[in-house]
Design an enzyme around this catalytic site. Structure first.
Site, PDB file in Angstrom:
ATOM      1  N   SER A   8     107.875 -35.161  68.123  1.00 10.04           N
ATOM      2  CA  SER A   8     106.656 -35.234  68.319  1.00 10.04           C
ATOM      3  C   SER A   8     106.300 -34.563  69.527  1.00 10.04           C
ATOM      4  CB  SER A   8     105.980 -36.818  68.088  1.00 10.04           C
ATOM      5  OG  SER A   8     104.914 -36.536  68.609  1.00 10.04           O
ATOM      6  N   TYR A  36     105.983 -45.867  71.050  1.00 13.97           N
ATOM      7  CA  TYR A  36     106.413 -44.909  69.869  1.00 13.97           C
ATOM      8  C   TYR A  36     107.018 -43.740  70.625  1.00 13.97           C
ATOM      9  CZ  TYR A  36     105.185 -40.985  66.739  1.00 13.97           C
ATOM     10  OH  TYR A  36     105.334 -40.047  65.958  1.00 13.97           O
ATOM     11  N   LYS A  59     110.771 -41.614  70.031  1.00 19.46           N
ATOM     12  CA  LYS A  59     111.093 -40.066  69.745  1.00 19.46           C
ATOM     13  C   LYS A  59     112.104 -39.456  70.785  1.00 19.46           C
ATOM     14  CE  LYS A  59     108.771 -39.944  65.779  1.00 19.46           C
ATOM     15  NZ  LYS A  59     109.273 -39.909  64.607  1.00 19.46           N
TER      16      LYS A  59
HETATM   17  P1  NAD Z   1     103.761 -41.486  57.303  1.00 21.84           P
HETATM   18  O1  NAD Z   1     103.370 -43.036  57.832  1.00 21.84           O
HETATM   19  O2  NAD Z   1     102.380 -40.932  56.614  1.00 21.84           O
HETATM   20  O3  NAD Z   1     105.124 -41.233  56.619  1.00 21.84           O
HETATM   21  C1  NAD Z   1     106.026 -42.054  57.188  1.00 21.84           C
HETATM   22  C2  NAD Z   1     106.962 -42.702  55.688  1.00 21.84           C
HETATM   23  O4  NAD Z   1     107.950 -43.340  56.133  1.00 21.84           O
HETATM   24  C3  NAD Z   1     105.877 -43.494  55.058  1.00 21.84           C
HETATM   25  O5  NAD Z   1     105.796 -43.254  53.786  1.00 21.84           O
HETATM   26  C4  NAD Z   1     106.555 -44.952  55.250  1.00 21.84           C
HETATM   27  O6  NAD Z   1     106.459 -45.729  54.036  1.00 21.84           O
HETATM   28  C5  NAD Z   1     107.926 -44.462  55.480  1.00 21.84           C
HETATM   29  N1  NAD Z   1     108.985 -45.417  56.291  1.00 21.84           N
HETATM   30  C6  NAD Z   1     108.653 -45.997  57.561  1.00 21.84           C
HETATM   31  N2  NAD Z   1     109.817 -46.717  58.032  1.00 21.84           N
HETATM   32  C7  NAD Z   1     110.543 -46.888  57.034  1.00 21.84           C
HETATM   33  C8  NAD Z   1     112.043 -47.230  56.821  1.00 21.84           C
HETATM   34  N3  NAD Z   1     112.576 -47.995  57.831  1.00 21.84           N
HETATM   35  N4  NAD Z   1     112.801 -46.951  55.891  1.00 21.84           N
HETATM   36  C9  NAD Z   1     112.134 -46.002  54.817  1.00 21.84           C
HETATM   37  N5  NAD Z   1     110.818 -45.638  54.680  1.00 21.84           N
HETATM   38  C10 NAD Z   1     110.239 -45.789  56.061  1.00 21.84           C
HETATM   39  O7  NAD Z   1     103.575 -40.533  58.529  1.00 21.84           O
HETATM   40  P2  NAD Z   1     103.696 -38.920  58.732  1.00 21.84           P
HETATM   41  O8  NAD Z   1     102.381 -38.477  59.419  1.00 21.84           O
HETATM   42  O9  NAD Z   1     103.997 -38.360  57.406  1.00 21.84           O
HETATM   43  O10 NAD Z   1     104.652 -38.855  59.761  1.00 21.84           O
HETATM   44  C11 NAD Z   1     106.097 -38.489  59.303  1.00 21.84           C
HETATM   45  C12 NAD Z   1     106.955 -38.184  60.466  1.00 21.84           C
HETATM   46  O11 NAD Z   1     106.422 -37.430  61.406  1.00 21.84           O
HETATM   47  C13 NAD Z   1     107.089 -39.644  61.379  1.00 21.84           C
HETATM   48  O12 NAD Z   1     108.392 -39.894  61.770  1.00 21.84           O
HETATM   49  C14 NAD Z   1     106.266 -39.535  62.487  1.00 21.84           C
HETATM   50  O13 NAD Z   1     106.629 -40.137  63.673  1.00 21.84           O
HETATM   51  C15 NAD Z   1     106.211 -37.805  62.765  1.00 21.84           C
HETATM   52  N6  NAD Z   1     105.221 -37.504  63.344  1.00 21.84           N
HETATM   53  C16 NAD Z   1     103.649 -37.485  62.654  1.00 21.84           C
HETATM   54  C17 NAD Z   1     102.823 -36.985  63.284  1.00 21.84           C
HETATM   55  C18 NAD Z   1     101.616 -37.148  62.960  1.00 21.84           C
HETATM   56  O14 NAD Z   1     100.510 -37.185  63.563  1.00 21.84           O
HETATM   57  N7  NAD Z   1     101.231 -37.579  61.329  1.00 21.84           N
HETATM   58  C19 NAD Z   1     102.958 -36.166  64.453  1.00 21.84           C
HETATM   59  C20 NAD Z   1     104.233 -36.117  65.093  1.00 21.84           C
HETATM   60  C21 NAD Z   1     105.491 -36.663  64.451  1.00 21.84           C
HETATM   61  C1  WQD Z   2      92.942 -36.141  69.211  1.00 21.59           C
HETATM   62  C2  WQD Z   2      91.613 -36.217  70.260  1.00 21.59           C
HETATM   63  C3  WQD Z   2      91.251 -38.385  71.114  1.00 21.59           C
HETATM   64  C4  WQD Z   2      89.894 -40.414  67.733  1.00 21.59           C
HETATM   65  C5  WQD Z   2      98.298 -38.625  68.182  1.00 21.59           C
HETATM   66  C6  WQD Z   2      99.636 -39.271  68.760  1.00 21.59           C
HETATM   67  C7  WQD Z   2     100.579 -38.206  68.561  1.00 21.59           C
HETATM   68  C8  WQD Z   2     100.892 -37.555  67.389  1.00 21.59           C
HETATM   69  C9  WQD Z   2      99.365 -36.935  66.940  1.00 21.59           C
HETATM   70  C10 WQD Z   2     102.539 -38.698  66.114  1.00 21.59           C
HETATM   71  C11 WQD Z   2      92.021 -36.880  71.211  1.00 21.59           C
HETATM   72  C12 WQD Z   2      89.918 -37.809  70.409  1.00 21.59           C
HETATM   73  C13 WQD Z   2      90.344 -39.447  68.267  1.00 21.59           C
HETATM   74  C14 WQD Z   2      88.486 -40.760  67.781  1.00 21.59           C
HETATM   75  C15 WQD Z   2      87.897 -39.066  69.373  1.00 21.59           C
HETATM   76  N1  WQD Z   2     101.492 -38.544  66.568  1.00 21.59           N
HETATM   77  N2  WQD Z   2      89.602 -38.913  69.394  1.00 21.59           N
HETATM   78  N3  WQD Z   2      87.740 -40.026  68.446  1.00 21.59           N
HETATM   79  O1  WQD Z   2      96.095 -38.830  70.369  1.00 21.59           O
HETATM   80  O2  WQD Z   2      96.520 -36.074  70.310  1.00 21.59           O
HETATM   81  O3  WQD Z   2      98.004 -37.566  69.136  1.00 21.59           O
HETATM   82  O4  WQD Z   2      98.649 -38.081  67.101  1.00 21.59           O
HETATM   83  O5  WQD Z   2     103.517 -38.362  66.681  1.00 21.59           O
HETATM   84  O6  WQD Z   2     101.884 -38.836  69.083  1.00 21.59           O
HETATM   85  O7  WQD Z   2      99.541 -39.673  70.116  1.00 21.59           O
HETATM   86  O8  WQD Z   2      95.666 -37.369  68.121  1.00 21.59           O
HETATM   87  O9  WQD Z   2      93.926 -37.502  66.430  1.00 21.59           O
HETATM   88  O10 WQD Z   2      94.377 -39.599  67.852  1.00 21.59           O
HETATM   89  O11 WQD Z   2      93.238 -37.681  68.817  1.00 21.59           O
HETATM   90  O12 WQD Z   2      87.473 -38.662  70.040  1.00 21.59           O
HETATM   91  O13 WQD Z   2      87.957 -41.730  66.741  1.00 21.59           O
HETATM   92  O14 WQD Z   2      90.613 -36.801  69.390  1.00 21.59           O
HETATM   93  O15 WQD Z   2      90.579 -38.642  72.384  1.00 21.59           O
HETATM   94  O16 WQD Z   2      91.368 -36.276  72.292  1.00 21.59           O
HETATM   95  P1  WQD Z   2      96.455 -37.561  69.532  1.00 21.59           P
HETATM   96  P2  WQD Z   2      94.423 -38.246  67.729  1.00 21.59           P
END
Ligand code: NAD
Ligand code: WQD
Length: 341
Positions: free
Chosen positions: A127, A152, A156
């Site tokens: 991430s 979190y 990572k």
């Molecule tokens: P999500 O929660 O929709 O998907 C994650 C899936 O993993 C879920 O289906 C959950 O049930 C499963 N899971 C969690 N722990 C588990 C375990 N121990 N064993 C088996 N299954 C398990 O999340 P997402 O948005 O699809 O994110 C996927 C990956 O990408 C995550 O690792 C997340 O940290 C990373 N990521 C997400 C974002 C984002 O903003 N969505 C941004 C950067 C990185």
């Molecule tokens: C985006 C912008 C908020 C909600 C997070 C995790 C990051 C990654 C992606 C997994 C910010 C603003 C938000 C609201 C708002 N996930 N906001 N009102 O914080 O950039 O990233 O998700 O790895 O690790 O930290 O994403 O969508 O929460 O916020 O004004 O109700 O929207 O302040 O500026 P963020 P976000």
């Protein structure tokens, strides 16, 4: 040639499910494992409707070594895409032990089982949060990581370190660390999208839930940041682009590159107000919002330099912010209660 089997951990989740669709479209055979802690099996029906293929799904926790080993023994896995993990920043502050155990624990078990079964290729969901508070933008893969602000993010970073050490220990491993920026959007069919539990933390699902009438008003967290309109800037990437990035990464792993790290973003920064305006314009809907104070932990500006992914895997995001807003809304309005199975 036999089709390659790809183990997709967390493959029923938001990014995983979209990636499974792209894998099927590109003639891979996904094998999904997920413990359903943040997803629903209805996703399998949707994948089948979109692709005509119902992927194999095994319900298990990746920390369950014996169950995972069985899956490896029953298949000929070419590569693993490791999405499984918990991802809520706020929850991780409340329950750090849960995050360390689930995210790092599952990665450790997965790597052990891969080793036991001679599987050499892994793509890991990292991430942009690993960069902590950026000293400058855009962010390059070579920029320092660490100095995180929540457990979190720390999970990572630590998993990245584990993978980097593994790459040194075993040069026959091929490891891709993908640092996603802010994934939004949904499958253009409206059949798959993000289905957060409870009140969303992230901006786009909050916006769509206000638009559909589930939530009364969006709060914009701060308009006094040092940015042109005072609201925070992020790099929003369409989830289908992100999914395609995984297929391109798998093709790269076939070249046996060792360890590679890519930012997956668009390279374009969009402010909170710009996103709201794009959503209103794309969908002809007014979003009820008000400006409130800053949210603790938010960084003013965060967006990617994406040259490396373009050069090395030919990845370039195709969808813009308007496409993202259109597809997020299409998903939300067709599925006001999410997957709801
Ligand atoms: P999500 O929660 O929709 O998907 C994650 C899936 O993993 C879920 O289906 C959950 O049930 C499963 N899971 C969690 N722990 C588990 C375990 N121990 N064993 C088996 N299954 C398990 O999340 P997402 O948005 O699809 O994110 C996927 C990956 O990408 C995550 O690792 C997340 O940290 C990373 N990521 C997400 C974002 C984002 O903003 N969505 C941004 C950067 C990185
Ligand atoms: C985006 C912008 C908020 C909600 C997070 C995790 C990051 C990654 C992606 C997994 C910010 C603003 C938000 C609201 C708002 N996930 N906001 N009102 O914080 O950039 O990233 O998700 O790895 O690790 O930290 O994403 O969508 O929460 O916020 O004004 O109700 O929207 O302040 O500026 P963020 P976000």
């Amino acid at each position: 040639m036999a089709k390659k089997e790809i183990l997709v951990t967390g493959g029923l989740g938001y990014i995983g499910s979209h990636t499974v669709v792209e894998l099927i479209k590109n003639d891979y055979v996904p094998v999904i494992v997920d413990n359903l802690c943040n997803s629903k099996t209805e996703v399998l029906n949707r994948i089948e409707t979109i692709t005509g293929v119902r992927p194999e799904f095994i319900e298990l926790d990746v920390r369950d070594e014996a169950a995972l080993d069985k899956v490896f023994k029953a298949h000929h896995i070419f590569a693993v895409i490791h999405f499984a993990g918990l991802k809520s920043v706020g929850e991780s502050v409340q329950k750090p032990d849960l995050y360390y155990d689930n995210n790092i624990g599952s990665s450790n078990v997965l790597l052990k089982v891969m080793k036991d079964n001679g599987v050499k290729n892994i793509v890991f969901s990292s991430s942009a949060t690993v960069y902590g508070e950026p000293k400058r933008v855009p962010l390059y893969e070579s920029d320092p990581i660490g100095e995180t602000t929540n457990p979190y993010a720390e999970t990572k970073v630590r998993i990245e370190y584990i993978l980097k050490d593994l790459a040194k220990e075993d040069p026959s491993m091929n490891i891709a660390i993908l640092r996603y920026f802010n994934p939004i959007g949904a499958h253009p069919s409206g059949l798959m999208g993000e289905d957060p539990r409870g009140i969303p933390n992230n901006l786009m699902p909050y916006v769509t839930q206000v638009a559909v009438g589930k939530l009364p008003q969006l709060q914009v967290f701060g308009n006094d940041y040092p940015t042109p309109d005072g609201t925070c800037i992020r790099d929003y990437i369409h989830v289908v682009d992100l999914a395609i990035g995984h297929v391109k990464t798998l093709i790269k792993l076939e070249e046996k590159p060792g360890l590679v790290i890519y930012n997956l973003g668009t390279g374009v920064g969009t402010s909170v107000l710009e996103l709201i305006n794009a959503f209103q314009k794309a969908n002809n809907i007014k979003i009820n919002y008000r400006i409130v104070g800053r949210r603790p932990g938010d960084v003013p500006e965060n967006y990617a330099n994406c040259d490396k992914a373009l050069k090395e895997i030919g990845f370039k995001a195709q969808y813009n912010i308007v496409d993202c807003c259109r597809d997020s809304w299409n998903w939300q309005k067709k599925n006001p209660q999410g997957y709801n199975d």
